[in-house]
Design an enzyme around this catalytic site. Structure first.
Site, PDB file in Angstrom:
ATOM      1  N   ASP A 178       0.871  -1.163   0.000  1.00 11.92           N
ATOM      2  CA  ASP A 178       0.000   0.000   0.000  1.00 11.92           C
ATOM      3  C   ASP A 178       0.918   1.226   0.000  1.00 11.92           C
ATOM      4  OD1 ASP A 178      -2.388   1.648   0.526  1.00 11.92           O
ATOM      5  OD2 ASP A 178      -1.495   1.875   2.510  1.00 11.92           O
ATOM      6  N   ASP A 198      -0.139   5.037   0.896  1.00 11.32           N
ATOM      7  CA  ASP A 198      -0.386   6.108   1.869  1.00 11.32           C
ATOM      8  C   ASP A 198      -0.463   5.557   3.291  1.00 11.32           C
ATOM      9  OD1 ASP A 198      -0.733   8.236  -0.140  1.00 11.32           O
ATOM     10  OD2 ASP A 198      -2.417   6.981  -0.751  1.00 11.32           O
ATOM     11  N   ASP A 229      -1.463  -0.574   6.148  1.00 10.06           N
ATOM     12  CA  ASP A 229      -1.638   0.144   7.411  1.00 10.06           C
ATOM     13  C   ASP A 229      -3.096   0.300   7.818  1.00 10.06           C
ATOM     14  OD1 ASP A 229      -2.378   3.470   6.989  1.00 10.06           O
ATOM     15  OD2 ASP A 229      -2.021   2.201   5.252  1.00 10.06           O
TER      16      ASP A 229
END
Length: 231
Positions: free
Chosen positions: A12, A14, A171
């Site tokens: 991922d 961001d 995250d």
């Protein structure tokens, strides 16, 4: 031959590779203020972490009663975000080191993100990660954003990898759910610490409960090496 032969890693972007959430929050705050929503807090923003910009805009229109078309709001938010991203986006040092460790082992890697393609490209170029991470998938390019598995399955396809041989680094709860739905193992480091006990994070192969503050490249690499031997 590397212990990680046959493995692919999908990141991922961001909040995982780069600390971009403050820029997303500011772009959202300014866009909403322009459309008559003056109070948009960080707590409001947290509900959208891990969700594509498009899905965020669609939710905004219902939640805040916005009359502007989705396309107009999307363009405004992306324009503001790109300006902020080009000016100041930092890669997390331990994530940069993790990418370097994997690259040294010849592990195929990709980025799969809810961001627009131009945002992904700008951020990776600005941080210098574009030299290593060249396979990029935006939620704009698939039918459904996270928590649907589409972006991760498309990343695996572009890497020529079986989903079962892919490990996702994430995250946010929607991304961890997407990895699980794609049949991929996941290294999860919650951006919002309070979400670590959520059911999505329980599916992660490696859960770094303290998020970026607790993540180390070597520990993640060692986990991959150990689990690769037992796959």
């Amino acid at each position: 031959m590397s212990n990680l032969a046959g493995l692919s890693v999908i990141f991922d972007l961001d909040g995982t590779l780069v600390d971009s959430e403050p820029n997303y929050y500011e772009a959202g705050r300014l866009t909403l203020a322009e459309h008559g929503v003056p109070e948009y807090t960080w707590a409001d923003h947290e509900r959208y972490i891990g969700i594509s910009t498009l899905d965020t805009i669609v939710d905004w229109r219902g939640r805040y009663g916005l009359r502007a078309p989705v396309a107009e709001l999307l363009a405004a938010k992306n324009r503001r975000y790109l300006a902020l991203a080009r000016a100041s986006t930092q890669a997390y040092p331990q994530m940069r080191k993790f990418v370097e460790l994997l690259a040294a082992d010849g592990v195929p890697m990709a980025v799969a993100s809810g961001s627009a393609p131009e945002a992904i490209t700008a951020v990776l170029a600005g941080t210098g990660l574009d030299g290593t991470l060249r396979t990029l998938v935006s939620a704009d390019e698939v039918a459904h954003g996270k928590p649907a598995p589409d972006v991760f399955l498309e990343a695996a396809r572009r890497l020529g990898a079986d989903p079962a041989d892919c490990v996702v680094v994430e995250d946010a709860a929607p991304g961890v759910a997407a990895a699980h739905a794609a049949g991929m193992r996941c290294i999860a480091l919650p951006y919002v610490a309070g979400q670590a006990d959520g059911p999505e994070f329980a599916t992660a192969g490696l859960l770094v409960r303290g998020g970026q503050a607790e993540f180390t490249a070597q520990a993640a690499y060692d986990w991959l090496t150990r689990t690769a031997r037992t796959r």
